[in-house]
Design a protein around this motif. Sequence first.
Motif, PDB file in Angstrom:
ATOM      1  N   ILE A  68       0.853  -1.189   0.000  1.00  0.00           N
ATOM      2  CA  ILE A  68       0.000   0.000   0.000  1.00  0.00           C
ATOM      3  C   ILE A  68       0.890   1.239   0.000  1.00  0.00           C
ATOM      4  O   ILE A  68       1.742   1.389   0.887  1.00  0.00           O
ATOM      5  CB  ILE A  68      -0.910   0.018   1.248  1.00  0.00           C
ATOM      6  CG1 ILE A  68      -1.817  -1.219   1.272  1.00  0.00           C
ATOM      7  CG2 ILE A  68      -1.730   1.305   1.302  1.00  0.00           C
ATOM      8  CD1 ILE A  68      -2.623  -1.366   2.552  1.00  0.00           C
ATOM      9  N   PRO A  69       0.717   2.133  -0.974  1.00  0.00           N
ATOM     10  CA  PRO A  69       1.503   3.375  -0.982  1.00  0.00           C
ATOM     11  C   PRO A  69       1.129   4.265   0.205  1.00  0.00           C
ATOM     12  O   PRO A  69      -0.038   4.313   0.605  1.00  0.00           O
ATOM     13  CB  PRO A  69       1.102   4.056  -2.293  1.00  0.00           C
ATOM     14  CG  PRO A  69       0.431   3.000  -3.114  1.00  0.00           C
ATOM     15  CD  PRO A  69      -0.149   2.017  -2.147  1.00  0.00           C
ATOM     16  N   PHE A  70       2.113   4.955   0.764  1.00  0.00           N
ATOM     17  CA  PHE A  70       1.832   5.942   1.804  1.00  0.00           C
ATOM     18  C   PHE A  70       0.779   6.897   1.267  1.00  0.00           C
ATOM     19  O   PHE A  70       0.820   7.300   0.109  1.00  0.00           O
ATOM     20  CB  PHE A  70       3.085   6.740   2.161  1.00  0.00           C
ATOM     21  CG  PHE A  70       4.082   6.011   3.039  1.00  0.00           C
ATOM     22  CD1 PHE A  70       4.033   4.643   3.241  1.00  0.00           C
ATOM     23  CD2 PHE A  70       5.102   6.718   3.663  1.00  0.00           C
ATOM     24  CE1 PHE A  70       4.959   3.985   4.044  1.00  0.00           C
ATOM     25  CE2 PHE A  70       6.035   6.077   4.470  1.00  0.00           C
ATOM     26  CZ  PHE A  70       5.960   4.721   4.659  1.00  0.00           C
ATOM     27  N   GLY A  71      -0.180   7.241   2.102  1.00  0.00           N
ATOM     28  CA  GLY A  71      -1.231   8.185   1.731  1.00  0.00           C
ATOM     29  C   GLY A  71      -2.478   7.533   1.174  1.00  0.00           C
ATOM     30  O   GLY A  71      -3.541   8.138   1.174  1.00  0.00           O
ATOM     31  N   ALA A  79       0.401   5.879   7.888  1.00  0.00           N
ATOM     32  CA  ALA A  79       1.844   5.897   7.631  1.00  0.00           C
ATOM     33  C   ALA A  79       2.359   7.330   7.544  1.00  0.00           C
ATOM     34  O   ALA A  79       3.509   7.605   7.902  1.00  0.00           O
ATOM     35  CB  ALA A  79       2.164   5.140   6.336  1.00  0.00           C
ATOM     36  N   GLU A  80       1.522   8.248   7.094  1.00  0.00           N
ATOM     37  CA  GLU A  80       1.926   9.655   6.970  1.00  0.00           C
ATOM     38  C   GLU A  80       1.594  10.473   8.217  1.00  0.00           C
ATOM     39  O   GLU A  80       2.348  11.356   8.600  1.00  0.00           O
ATOM     40  CB  GLU A  80       1.261  10.291   5.745  1.00  0.00           C
ATOM     41  CG  GLU A  80       1.814   9.751   4.441  1.00  0.00           C
ATOM     42  CD  GLU A  80       1.245  10.435   3.214  1.00  0.00           C
ATOM     43  OE1 GLU A  80       0.089  10.921   3.271  1.00  0.00           O
ATOM     44  OE2 GLU A  80       1.960  10.484   2.204  1.00  0.00           O
ATOM     45  N   ILE A 116      10.196   6.149  15.513  1.00  0.00           N
ATOM     46  CA  ILE A 116       9.955   6.050  14.064  1.00  0.00           C
ATOM     47  C   ILE A 116       8.773   5.107  13.822  1.00  0.00           C
ATOM     48  O   ILE A 116       8.720   4.007  14.383  1.00  0.00           O
ATOM     49  CB  ILE A 116      11.209   5.537  13.329  1.00  0.00           C
ATOM     50  CG1 ILE A 116      12.353   6.551  13.500  1.00  0.00           C
ATOM     51  CG2 ILE A 116      10.930   5.297  11.844  1.00  0.00           C
ATOM     52  CD1 ILE A 116      13.690   6.010  13.081  1.00  0.00           C
ATOM     53  N   ASN A 117       7.853   5.548  12.976  1.00  0.00           N
ATOM     54  CA  ASN A 117       6.695   4.736  12.608  1.00  0.00           C
ATOM     55  C   ASN A 117       7.166   3.658  11.632  1.00  0.00           C
ATOM     56  O   ASN A 117       7.404   3.934  10.461  1.00  0.00           O
ATOM     57  CB  ASN A 117       5.625   5.627  11.977  1.00  0.00           C
ATOM     58  CG  ASN A 117       4.372   4.878  11.579  1.00  0.00           C
ATOM     59  OD1 ASN A 117       4.332   3.657  11.584  1.00  0.00           O
ATOM     60  ND2 ASN A 117       3.342   5.624  11.223  1.00  0.00           N
ATOM     61  N   ILE A 118       7.304   2.428  12.138  1.00  0.00           N
ATOM     62  CA  ILE A 118       7.812   1.338  11.288  1.00  0.00           C
ATOM     63  C   ILE A 118       6.692   0.481  10.705  1.00  0.00           C
ATOM     64  O   ILE A 118       6.946  -0.417   9.909  1.00  0.00           O
ATOM     65  CB  ILE A 118       8.805   0.425  12.046  1.00  0.00           C
ATOM     66  CG1 ILE A 118       8.097  -0.357  13.154  1.00  0.00           C
ATOM     67  CG2 ILE A 118       9.993   1.221  12.565  1.00  0.00           C
ATOM     68  CD1 ILE A 118       8.752  -1.681  13.476  1.00  0.00           C
ATOM     69  N   GLY A 119       5.469   0.762  11.120  1.00  0.00           N
ATOM     70  CA  GLY A 119       4.353  -0.046  10.624  1.00  0.00           C
ATOM     71  C   GLY A 119       3.106   0.228  11.419  1.00  0.00           C
ATOM     72  O   GLY A 119       2.965   1.287  12.045  1.00  0.00           O
ATOM     73  N   GLN A 120       2.211  -0.762  11.424  1.00  0.00           N
ATOM     74  CA  GLN A 120       0.931  -0.559  12.092  1.00  0.00           C
ATOM     75  C   GLN A 120       0.206  -1.881  12.263  1.00  0.00           C
ATOM     76  O   GLN A 120       0.498  -2.850  11.563  1.00  0.00           O
ATOM     77  CB  GLN A 120       0.070   0.391  11.279  1.00  0.00           C
ATOM     78  CG  GLN A 120      -0.075  -0.051   9.844  1.00  0.00           C
ATOM     79  CD  GLN A 120      -0.415   1.080   8.881  1.00  0.00           C
ATOM     80  OE1 GLN A 120      -1.280   0.889   8.061  1.00  0.00           O
ATOM     81  NE2 GLN A 120       0.249   2.200   8.974  1.00  0.00           N
ATOM     82  N   ILE A 121      -0.708  -1.863  13.215  1.00  0.00           N
ATOM     83  CA  ILE A 121      -1.657  -2.966  13.336  1.00  0.00           C
ATOM     84  C   ILE A 121      -2.964  -2.469  12.737  1.00  0.00           C
ATOM     85  O   ILE A 121      -3.357  -1.317  12.943  1.00  0.00           O
ATOM     86  CB  ILE A 121      -1.824  -3.453  14.792  1.00  0.00           C
ATOM     87  CG1 ILE A 121      -2.631  -4.758  14.821  1.00  0.00           C
ATOM     88  CG2 ILE A 121      -2.402  -2.372  15.702  1.00  0.00           C
ATOM     89  CD1 ILE A 121      -2.583  -5.487  16.160  1.00  0.00           C
ATOM     90  N   ASP A 122      -3.586  -3.319  11.950  1.00  0.00           N
ATOM     91  CA  ASP A 122      -4.798  -2.982  11.207  1.00  0.00           C
ATOM     92  C   ASP A 122      -5.868  -3.999  11.577  1.00  0.00           C
ATOM     93  O   ASP A 122      -5.625  -5.205  11.516  1.00  0.00           O
ATOM     94  CB  ASP A 122      -4.484  -3.034   9.703  1.00  0.00           C
ATOM     95  CG  ASP A 122      -5.681  -2.749   8.819  1.00  0.00           C
ATOM     96  OD1 ASP A 122      -6.668  -2.158   9.291  1.00  0.00           O
ATOM     97  OD2 ASP A 122      -5.616  -3.111   7.622  1.00  0.00           O
ATOM     98  N   ILE A 123      -7.043  -3.502  11.995  1.00  0.00           N
ATOM     99  CA  ILE A 123      -8.155  -4.372  12.354  1.00  0.00           C
ATOM    100  C   ILE A 123      -9.361  -3.988  11.515  1.00  0.00           C
ATOM    101  O   ILE A 123      -9.743  -2.814  11.466  1.00  0.00           O
ATOM    102  CB  ILE A 123      -8.565  -4.210  13.846  1.00  0.00           C
ATOM    103  CG1 ILE A 123      -7.366  -4.173  14.776  1.00  0.00           C
ATOM    104  CG2 ILE A 123      -9.616  -5.246  14.229  1.00  0.00           C
ATOM    105  CD1 ILE A 123      -6.757  -5.461  15.142  1.00  0.00           C
TER     106      ILE A 123
END
Length: 150
Positions: A68-71, A79-80, A116-123
């Motif tokens: 997934i592209p940033f934004g 991510a942004e 630093i934002n290295i990723g995310q959890i998505d639910i």
Amino acid sequence: MNFNDLQPKVTEIVKSSLTRDEKLLNICQLLQNNISYYNWVGFYFANHETKTLHLGPYVGAETDHTVIPFGKGICGQVAESNANFVVPDVSAQDNYIACSFTVKSEIVVPLFVNGINIGQIDIDSHVIDPFTEADERFLEFVNQEVAKLF
């Protein structure tokens, strides 16, 4: 099982002798199995050079959204923005990437390592508007634990 009961189980998984990806997958399974409205649980990780997110371990329906592209979409916006994003009703979001017609709501919480934002959890949830501030605090806790793996 409530969030307070799940916290030590998350910590236990993080401290286990499994590989990092096995730990992440086990956390996804723990959350999906114990929180009725967590229908898809996964991690995305950032490549800051290409400004893309890459799908990591997850549980739930198969997804075509492996990069997934940033934004773009909710995950790309997080991510942004570096901020939690709760979407009570995905049909009301302009910049939503549809995964499945069954998905009604989404919550994404960024994962920070050394600031630093290295990723995310998505639910994703099949329920409209199930996420509360308690979900946000719990998922922030999960990500604080996951950050110890990096």
